[in-house]
Write a protein that holds these residues in place. Structure first.
Motif, PDB file in Angstrom:
ATOM      1  N   SER A  21       2.548  -5.109  11.075  1.00 49.74           N
ATOM      2  CA  SER A  21       3.805  -4.568  11.489  1.00 49.74           C
ATOM      3  C   SER A  21       4.440  -3.764  10.704  1.00 49.74           C
ATOM      4  N   GLY A  22       3.933  -3.381   9.698  1.00 51.90           N
ATOM      5  CA  GLY A  22       4.594  -1.998   8.825  1.00 51.90           C
ATOM      6  C   GLY A  22       4.958  -2.466   7.706  1.00 51.90           C
ATOM      7  N   TYR A  23       4.847  -3.550   7.261  1.00 51.05           N
ATOM      8  CA  TYR A  23       5.353  -4.208   6.093  1.00 51.05           C
ATOM      9  C   TYR A  23       4.671  -3.856   4.978  1.00 51.05           C
ATOM     10  N   ARG A  56      10.675  -3.585   6.294  1.00 46.84           N
ATOM     11  CA  ARG A  56       9.408  -2.628   6.867  1.00 46.84           C
ATOM     12  C   ARG A  56       9.553  -1.170   6.294  1.00 46.84           C
ATOM     13  N   ASP A  57       8.250  -0.746   6.061  1.00 42.94           N
ATOM     14  CA  ASP A  57       8.131   0.719   5.487  1.00 42.94           C
ATOM     15  C   ASP A  57       9.058   1.601   6.394  1.00 42.94           C
ATOM     16  N   TRP A  60       7.636   3.929   9.240  1.00 44.48           N
ATOM     17  CA  TRP A  60       6.927   3.085  10.323  1.00 44.48           C
ATOM     18  C   TRP A  60       7.095   3.908  11.636  1.00 44.48           C
ATOM     19  N   ARG A 304       4.196  -0.414  20.080  1.00 44.07           N
ATOM     20  CA  ARG A 304       2.972  -0.306  20.004  1.00 44.07           C
ATOM     21  C   ARG A 304       2.196  -0.502  21.233  1.00 44.07           C
TER      22      ARG A 304
END
Length: 428
Positions: A21-23, A56-57, A60, A304
């Motif tokens: 999930s983008g972490y 989170r990035d 993302w 998503r």
């Protein structure tokens, strides 16, 4: 396996959830697996704390917001309701029957990969699948059937076998009968504790149930030690909200959100809203494409789930084959086999490429592997809603003698006739 009571599962599974999930999980996922294998609970607790501190990035590429209280999202325009069709009763019967039959078709091979399902069915002499899965007592090497295969394979049952995918649909009916459109998440929690045995819940539902017993309240029940919060569990629970709202996908999605919020977040919520809207719209239109495009309008457009669903609709429009679509799912949606995203993609692929034939449609969902009982239950439900009960071959429709087994208190051995009658009663 994915035990909501065991830190050895919860921490590695949380690392996997965040990583997908983008972490920036780094080496925490690998460390969690090693600590779990060694049974090092102290180290697992430390890793759990480290995971909780991650962000989170910033790059993302998706936007996966929390819904407004009414179930809507900014920038999402609700579709206009459509009136029920004259054949609503036949479509409701088709939806219930299609769900029961589809669920049973998928049960024996639940959890197998796409390749393993094909290997097994070829060994059984039934590829592509032509009905209920044949039982082979000694499967090919490396393939283990689901434990339910003994009672859910062709010729081995005289009533629709019990399954949580059916229990939850019946619980949804009970919730609507009891609370109506004023349903609250707290009501859903109360009925879980009263009617659903803890041991018959799995992954996110078991985590939420555990949290309820520990005194937590929604929405904390969905987020506390629940790495399964974006898995398929909420999606499989919500067909009854679609059945109760033919032509009104927005209302179906609103009710689905109330239910799903007990146990899920983000794509776990979106999947539930999408599925309820899909069923609601399937009851008033004639093609899966129409229903699927409408279902997309109730979820965040930059999620998503929305992205993957649009890709499949585009592939179908461009003339791709079913095999090419399933290859795309395998290559693009690399998530746990019980995740919402890949399983929702399988549902859509089966409906789009099934060519209006129940057996071919279900053969695609079963043949795709992963959570086959869940995907096939939803596929069967939507197909039956689109085409009515007569579209399901009599040999499949009559195999369970119109009786459904259930672990849900008050529902074991209920008939499909009664389920249809009670569902239609919601419209009066």
């Amino acid at each position: 396996m994915h035990d909501a009571l065991d830190l050895r599962d919860l921490v590695p599974d949380e690392a996997e959830q965040l990583e997908s999930s983008g972490y920036a999980v780094g080496d925490l996922h690998a460390r969690a697996r090693l600590a779990a294998a060694a049974g090092d609970l102290t180290q697992l607790a430390d890793i759990e704390t480290a995971l909780a501190a991650l962000h989170r990035d910033s790059e993302w590429p998706y936007d996966e917001p929390e819904p407004a209280p009414d179930g809507s999202y900014q920038g999402v325009e609700a579709p206009s309701p459509m009136p029920p069709t004259a054949d609503l009763a036949d479509r409701i019967r088709g939806a219930w029957l299609g769900r029961c039959v589809g669920n049973t078709m998928g049960k024996p091979v639940e959890g197998l990969s796409r390749a393993d399902v094909r290997t097994y069915l070829e060994a059984a002499g039934d590829w592509p699948l032509s009905g209920f899965v044949p039982y082979v007592a000694t499967p090919p090497p490396g393939i283990t059937l689901h434990p339910s295969a003994v009672e859910a394979s062709a010729g081995r049952f005289d009533a629709v076998p019990r399954d949580d995918d059916l229990d939850w649909t019946m619980l949804g009916l009970h919730l609507l009968e009891t609370y109506g459109r004023d349903l609250r998440t707290e009501d859903v929690a109360r009925e879980w504790l009263d009617r659903m045995p803890f041991t018959q819940t799995y992954t996110a539902e078991r985590a939420a149930y555990r949290n309820l017993v520990h005194g937590l309240h929604p929405p904390d029940t969905a987020t506390t030690r629940n790495p399964y919060r974006e898995w398929i569990g909420a999606l499989i629970r919500v067909d009854a909200y679609g059945y109760a709202n033919p032509g009104n996908p927005t209302e179906a999605a609103r009710l689905a959100l109330i239910d799903a919020s007990l146990s899920h977040t983000a794509n776990g919520l979106y999947g539930a809203q999408w599925a309820a809207a899909l069923v609601a719209q399937a009851l008033v239109v004639s093609t899966p494409t129409e229903a699927l495009r409408t279902a997309l309008t109730v979820i965040p457009p930059r999620s998503r789930l929305a992205d993957s669903q649009r890709c499949l609709l585009d592939l179908h429009e461009q003339g791709a084959t079913a095999e090419e679509a399933l290859d795309w799912v395998d290559e693009t949606l690399d998530y746990n086999w019980v995740h919402t995203l890949n399983n929702a993609a399988i549902i859509t692929t089966a409906l789009l490429w099934g060519n209006g034939d129940y057996v071919r449609t279900l053969a695609l969902s079963v043949g795709a592997g992963r959570d086959t009982d869940s995907t096939s239950a939803t596929v069967g439900s939507v197909f039956g809603a689109l085409h009515d009960a007569d579209s399901i071959p009599p040999a499949l429709a009559t195999a369970g003698n119109g009786v459904v087994r259930s672990a849900l208190r008050g529902f074991d051995r209920i008939t499909i006739d009664e389920l249809v009658e009670r569902t239609l009663g919601l419209h009066h």
